[in-house]
Design a protein around this motif. Structure first.
Motif, PDB file in Angstrom:
ATOM      1  N   LYS A 208       1.202  -1.047   0.598  1.00 27.08           N
ATOM      2  CA  LYS A 208       0.105   0.305   0.503  1.00 27.08           C
ATOM      3  C   LYS A 208       0.556   1.116   0.041  1.00 27.08           C
ATOM      4  CE  LYS A 208      -3.894  -2.249   2.897  1.00 27.08           C
ATOM      5  NZ  LYS A 208      -3.943  -1.730   4.253  1.00 27.08           N
ATOM      6  N   LEU A 209       0.567   1.753  -1.114  1.00 29.56           N
ATOM      7  CA  LEU A 209       0.882   3.184  -0.913  1.00 29.56           C
ATOM      8  C   LEU A 209       0.314   4.375   0.023  1.00 29.56           C
ATOM      9  CD1 LEU A 209       2.947   2.487  -4.589  1.00 29.56           C
ATOM     10  CD2 LEU A 209       3.495   2.462  -2.112  1.00 29.56           C
ATOM     11  N   GLN A 210       1.148   5.922   0.277  1.00 26.34           N
ATOM     12  CA  GLN A 210       0.849   6.356   1.050  1.00 26.34           C
ATOM     13  C   GLN A 210      -0.053   7.794  -0.640  1.00 26.34           C
ATOM     14  OE1 GLN A 210       0.344   7.396   4.629  1.00 26.34           O
ATOM     15  NE2 GLN A 210      -0.783   9.119   3.354  1.00 26.34           N
ATOM     16  N   SER A 211      -1.268   8.190  -0.731  1.00 25.33           N
ATOM     17  CA  SER A 211      -2.195   9.000  -1.312  1.00 25.33           C
ATOM     18  C   SER A 211      -1.447  10.122  -0.426  1.00 25.33           C
ATOM     19  CB  SER A 211      -3.588   8.633  -0.957  1.00 25.33           C
ATOM     20  OG  SER A 211      -4.037   8.655   0.033  1.00 25.33           O
ATOM     21  N   ASP A 212      -1.679  11.246  -1.445  1.00 29.09           N
ATOM     22  CA  ASP A 212      -1.515  12.844  -1.659  1.00 29.09           C
ATOM     23  C   ASP A 212      -3.052  13.385  -0.049  1.00 29.09           C
ATOM     24  OD1 ASP A 212      -3.725  13.714  -2.825  1.00 29.09           O
ATOM     25  OD2 ASP A 212      -1.779  13.940  -4.410  1.00 29.09           O
ATOM     26  N   ASP A 213      -2.772  14.671  -0.028  1.00 28.12           N
ATOM     27  CA  ASP A 213      -3.556  15.213   0.602  1.00 28.12           C
ATOM     28  C   ASP A 213      -5.115  15.008  -0.372  1.00 28.12           C
ATOM     29  OD1 ASP A 213      -1.861  15.808   2.574  1.00 28.12           O
ATOM     30  OD2 ASP A 213      -1.622  18.072   2.098  1.00 28.12           O
ATOM     31  N   ASN A 214      -5.344  14.612  -1.075  1.00 28.42           N
ATOM     32  CA  ASN A 214      -6.707  14.543  -2.378  1.00 28.42           C
ATOM     33  C   ASN A 214      -6.699  12.981  -2.083  1.00 28.42           C
ATOM     34  OD1 ASN A 214      -7.145  16.829  -2.669  1.00 28.42           O
ATOM     35  ND2 ASN A 214      -5.178  16.976  -3.967  1.00 28.42           N
ATOM     36  N   GLY A 219       1.960   9.620  -9.451  1.00 29.70           N
ATOM     37  CA  GLY A 219       3.551   8.792 -10.013  1.00 29.70           C
ATOM     38  C   GLY A 219       4.769   8.817  -9.593  1.00 29.70           C
ATOM     39  N   GLU A 220       5.087   9.710  -8.837  1.00 32.38           N
ATOM     40  CA  GLU A 220       6.517   9.962  -8.347  1.00 32.38           C
ATOM     41  C   GLU A 220       6.350   8.704  -6.543  1.00 32.38           C
ATOM     42  OE1 GLU A 220      10.305  11.296  -7.146  1.00 32.38           O
ATOM     43  OE2 GLU A 220       9.072  11.231  -8.703  1.00 32.38           O
ATOM     44  N   THR A 221       4.789   8.892  -5.730  1.00 28.75           N
ATOM     45  CA  THR A 221       5.202   7.876  -4.942  1.00 28.75           C
ATOM     46  C   THR A 221       5.486   6.367  -5.332  1.00 28.75           C
ATOM     47  OG1 THR A 221       3.492   9.505  -3.889  1.00 28.75           O
ATOM     48  CG2 THR A 221       3.797   7.263  -3.287  1.00 28.75           C
ATOM     49  N   LEU A 222       4.657   6.613  -6.197  1.00 29.99           N
ATOM     50  CA  LEU A 222       4.770   4.898  -7.068  1.00 29.99           C
ATOM     51  C   LEU A 222       6.547   4.964  -7.699  1.00 29.99           C
ATOM     52  CD1 LEU A 222       3.667   1.616  -8.227  1.00 29.99           C
ATOM     53  CD2 LEU A 222       3.157   3.696 -10.140  1.00 29.99           C
ATOM     54  N   ARG A 223       6.970   5.744  -8.328  1.00 27.93           N
ATOM     55  CA  ARG A 223       8.524   5.652  -8.706  1.00 27.93           C
ATOM     56  C   ARG A 223       9.653   4.865  -7.899  1.00 27.93           C
ATOM     57  NH1 ARG A 223      12.732   7.960  -9.428  1.00 27.93           N
ATOM     58  NH2 ARG A 223      12.434   9.742  -7.683  1.00 27.93           N
ATOM     59  N   LYS A 224       9.247   6.010  -6.405  1.00 31.22           N
ATOM     60  CA  LYS A 224      10.398   6.102  -5.736  1.00 31.22           C
ATOM     61  C   LYS A 224      10.203   4.363  -4.592  1.00 31.22           C
ATOM     62  CE  LYS A 224       9.947  10.779  -4.163  1.00 31.22           C
ATOM     63  NZ  LYS A 224       9.741  11.857  -2.474  1.00 31.22           N
ATOM     64  N   ALA A 225       9.046   3.834  -4.443  1.00 29.93           N
ATOM     65  CA  ALA A 225       8.318   2.514  -4.177  1.00 29.93           C
ATOM     66  C   ALA A 225       9.292   1.068  -5.339  1.00 29.93           C
ATOM     67  CB  ALA A 225       6.574   2.140  -3.926  1.00 29.93           C
ATOM     68  N   ILE A 226       9.186   1.725  -6.469  1.00 27.05           N
ATOM     69  CA  ILE A 226       9.741   0.780  -7.321  1.00 27.05           C
ATOM     70  C   ILE A 226      11.397   0.800  -6.876  1.00 27.05           C
ATOM     71  CG2 ILE A 226       9.945  -0.194  -9.990  1.00 27.05           C
ATOM     72  CD1 ILE A 226       7.352   1.459 -10.536  1.00 27.05           C
ATOM     73  N   LYS A 227      11.770   1.820  -7.316  1.00 27.63           N
ATOM     74  CA  LYS A 227      13.289   1.921  -7.042  1.00 27.63           C
ATOM     75  C   LYS A 227      13.765   0.989  -5.234  1.00 27.63           C
ATOM     76  CE  LYS A 227      17.001   5.055  -6.905  1.00 27.63           C
ATOM     77  NZ  LYS A 227      17.263   7.098  -7.319  1.00 27.63           N
ATOM     78  N   PRO A 236       8.821  -5.293  -9.629  1.00 30.91           N
ATOM     79  CA  PRO A 236       7.868  -5.146  -9.199  1.00 30.91           C
ATOM     80  C   PRO A 236       7.055  -5.631 -10.621  1.00 30.91           C
ATOM     81  CG  PRO A 236       9.612  -3.306  -8.707  1.00 30.91           C
ATOM     82  CD  PRO A 236       9.532  -4.258  -9.684  1.00 30.91           C
ATOM     83  N   PHE A 237       5.733  -5.924 -10.379  1.00 31.98           N
ATOM     84  CA  PHE A 237       4.832  -6.361 -11.910  1.00 31.98           C
ATOM     85  C   PHE A 237       3.549  -5.982 -12.062  1.00 31.98           C
ATOM     86  CE2 PHE A 237       2.910  -9.542  -8.528  1.00 31.98           C
ATOM     87  CZ  PHE A 237       1.906  -9.635  -9.474  1.00 31.98           C
ATOM     88  N   PHE A 238       2.875  -5.195 -11.142  1.00 29.01           N
ATOM     89  CA  PHE A 238       1.847  -4.846 -10.698  1.00 29.01           C
ATOM     90  C   PHE A 238       1.167  -3.794 -10.327  1.00 29.01           C
ATOM     91  CE2 PHE A 238      -2.718  -5.246  -9.687  1.00 29.01           C
ATOM     92  CZ  PHE A 238      -3.666  -6.016 -10.633  1.00 29.01           C
ATOM     93  N   VAL A 239       0.150  -3.224 -11.086  1.00 29.26           N
ATOM     94  CA  VAL A 239      -0.368  -1.429  -9.924  1.00 29.26           C
ATOM     95  C   VAL A 239      -2.192  -1.825 -10.422  1.00 29.26           C
ATOM     96  CG1 VAL A 239      -0.774   0.690 -10.306  1.00 29.26           C
ATOM     97  CG2 VAL A 239       1.385  -0.330 -10.091  1.00 29.26           C
TER      98      VAL A 239
END
Length: 516
Positions: A208-214, A219-227, A236-239
């Motif tokens: 589970k990735l942290q959502s923003d204030d909305n 995309g940037e949150t996902l990019r960091k998690a993948i890295k 990583p294989f599925f979003v």
């Protein structure tokens, strides 16, 4: 029961259903029974001899209705819409009469081909890319599943199978299990619980990735998690991106997530179970920007498009990924036209499937695109009406603006105050709502959500809902003021004993006193 008696009692049942809808506002929206209420009302064993239909029919009101929460009531605002309409019911009726099990084209060609046509119709109505349509020259197409939960699980399995096949191209002797143990999926922390359950069932990590204030996944949150995960040796294989989350109807940024998934070779599934129906209205299609990057897309017409449960539509860009993952073809399932049309058993987990396309066909024809658009827009307008009433009252705040046909609100103050309000509303029983939690500005925020559900809801119903909220807020604020300071920020307790009969409707008091 012969056909003549079926004609007679069938008309009786149709009249009962029509009366049920016409008079549903007169029924308390929520049941007033306790666990175990039903067995004492029925014999211990099934009857040895046939019973008269008249006696069975009487038991509907006596045995069944006391234990029913009326999801079709204009007073029911919980979860998301449990869609339904008379044309859809007629479709289910005919489906049950025909009784085909459409696991292949040969078992009933109409079952397969009507599904192809209606999913194409719906895909065009929503503005989906052509590569998702059967009528396109590619390998895409739509299929009717039971629920979005099943669809997500199906997509995780197909994506897992695709990734294993890719890796075996360079290492044919690799151990599947050891590699799968390194697979990782991603979703927003606002995604439906079924997404995370799919990861458990597929035996892959679901992060589970942290959502923003909305409450949106960016995309940037996902990019960091993948890295981060690649650095740990994970794959990583599925979003799963959500358009219209359960808690607050938030929208993940697929225009940011999509290109990243394409670059990384990750399967992007878009879960638009609720809000997807709104895309029939062009003014909401800005949320679809980036949909072309998705491998799969799903929405539930049984939520907000007048179809009765169960009917969830999934579109896939390349059907071969499903066939490769689920193709088991014993000789008794083969037929001479294989390959010319889909055999939908390869597109799903079960073998058998009902003729569900009939009710979608009936609904799309009886309402037309314009009728469905009007239905969606009416619900959105009613949500805006309720939001305006809550704002005008002055005691309430909105953690997010009214979105689609969902209003999220809370009493200004601590979480406990809003928890007490929810408990009081549900105890009084005038309306049915559910709570939600979301993390905003570094803290957990408790709020209530009111979804517009009923096809026949009016502004008068919104006024009833608002007055019920107001009455409970009056009483709860009085009780909250009397609480010791140490309890005002504590863990949620059972506040039922604090509720005074005078604050609740007469019907509820009568039912509760009779139960006592």
């Amino acid at each position: 029961m012969d056909s003549n008696q079926f004609r007679e009692v069938g008309k009786q049942m149709v009249d009962y259903i029509a009366d049920y809808y016409d008079n549903i506002r007169q029924r308390p929206v929520m049941h007033n029974v306790s666990p175990g209420y039903l067995p004492p009302l029925l014999p211990d064993s099934a009857p040895e001899d046939p019973e008269r239909w008249e006696d069975i029919f009487k038991d509907i009101e006596k045995v069944i209705m006391p234990g029913v929460t009326h999801w079709r009531s204009p007073r029911f605002h919980g979860y998301y819409a449990a869609g339904g309409s008379f044309p859809s019911m007629l479709g289910d009726m005919l489906c049950n009469a025909i009784g085909c099990i459409g696991f292949s084209w040969a078992t009933s060609p109409a079952c397969t081909e009507l599904e192809m046509v209606t999913t194409d119709w719906l895909g065009k109505m929503l503005g989906l890319p052509e590569h998702f349509l059967h009528s396109h020259s590619g390998l895409g197409g739509g299929v009717i599943q039971s629920t979005a939960s099943e669809t997500v699980f199906l997509c995780v399995l197909a994506a897992r199978n695709r990734m294993v096949a890719r890796m075996k191209e360079t290492d044919p002797d690799m151990n599947d299990h050891s590699v799968i143990s390194r697979f990782v999926c991603y979703s927003s922390d606002q995604a439906n619980s079924s997404v995370h359950r799919s990861g458990l069932l597929a035996e892959v990590r679901m992060r589970k990735l942290q959502s923003d204030d909305n409450f949106s996944l960016r995309g940037e949150t996902l990019r960091k998690a993948i890295k981060e995960d690649k650095a740990k040796g994970l794959i990583p294989f599925f979003v799963c991106a959500t358009l219209g989350t359960t808690g607050s109807c938030a929208f993940d940024s697929i225009k940011e997530i999509g290109p990243l998934c394409e670059k990384e070779g990750i399967w992007l599934h878009i879960d638009a179970a609720y809000a997807g129906s709104a895309f029939v209205c062009p003014e909401y299609r800005q949320h679809l920007e980036g949909v072309e990057y998705a491998e799969t897309f799903s929405t539930n017409p049984h939520k907000w498009m007048l179809c009765n449960f169960d009917l969830s539509v999934m579109w896939i860009k390349n059907r071969q990924y499903l066939v490769d993952a689920f193709n088991v073809d014993p000789i008794y399932l083969k037929h001479q036209n294989e390959g010319r049309v889909p055999d939908y058993r390869h597109w799903q987990i079960p073998l058998g499937r009902r003729f569900r396309a009939l009710k979608l066909w009936f609904v799309l024809r009886c309402y037309g695109v314009k009728g469905i658009q009007q239905y969606i827009r009416t619900h959105v307008s009613l949500a805006e009406e309720l939001e305006a009433l809550l704002v005008k009252d002055g005691r309430f705040e909105m953690p997010v603006p009214a979105t689609m046909a969902l209003v999220c609100f809370r009493l200004k103050g601590t979480n406990k105050l809003s928890e007490m309000l929810h408990d009081h509303i549900m105890a009084c029983g005038d309306i049915y709502i559910i709570p939600a939690y979301a993390r905003a500005q570094g803290k957990d925020v408790y709020f209530m959500r009111v979804a517009m559900v009923s096809e026949h809801m009016t502004s008068a119903d919104i006024e009833v809902t608002f007055r019920a909220i107001q009455r409970s807020a009056d009483r709860v604020q009085e009780r909250y003021a009397d609480l010791p300071q140490t309890e005002k920020n504590g863990v949620k307790d059972d506040y039922m004993p604090l509720i005074n009969n005078d604050a609740c409707p007469a019907d509820f008091k009568k039912q509760r006193n009779e139960k006592a």
